[in-house]
Enzyme design. Sequence first.
Site, short mmCIF file in Angstrom:
data_model
loop_
_atom_site.label_atom_id
_atom_site.label_comp_id
_atom_site.label_asym_id
_atom_site.label_seq_id
_atom_site.Cartn_x
_atom_site.Cartn_y
_atom_site.Cartn_z
N ASP A 35 0.85 -1.19 0.00
CA ASP A 35 0.00 0.00 0.00
C ASP A 35 0.89 1.24 0.00
OD1 ASP A 35 -1.76 2.19 1.12
OD2 ASP A 35 -3.20 0.55 1.08
N ASN A 92 -12.97 -3.44 2.46
CA ASN A 92 -13.87 -2.29 2.59
C ASN A 92 -14.84 -2.34 1.41
OD1 ASN A 92 -12.51 -1.27 4.87
ND2 ASN A 92 -11.00 -0.29 3.55
N HIS A 105 -10.48 -5.67 -3.35
CA HIS A 105 -9.13 -5.84 -2.82
C HIS A 105 -9.18 -6.12 -1.33
CE1 HIS A 105 -10.01 -1.50 -2.47
NE2 HIS A 105 -9.13 -1.45 -1.47
#
Length: 119
Positions: A35, A92, A105
């Site tokens: 990330d 999410n 993801h």
Amino acid sequence: MAGEPQADCLFCKIATGDIPATVVRETETTIAFRDVSPKAPTHVLVIPKAHYPDAASLAAAEPGIAADVLREAGQVAADEKVDGQGYRIVFNTGAGAGQTVFHAHAHVLGGRGLEWPPG
């Protein structure tokens, strides 16, 4: 069309190599990369190469690929050596839950205490 790369999708562009990322694992159906704004010492995203807007639509259309994402998340945790101390896999779904890229993801988070509830 669901599953097909989307020209305006950041993660589709990462999956095709059009945008660089720090890739830590790759399979025929998934790619895992660090990330760019990590929330923990280990923060790796695992995405399906096929485009689906969220985890639920991926699981409904391609349960095998959804399983691949989860399996790779576990392998990322092992590779990053956070599997023994504990780690979190987060999907999410929707802007209200913090999803900012609408390509399914999983976030693999570890390397620090992860209290519940998160935040």
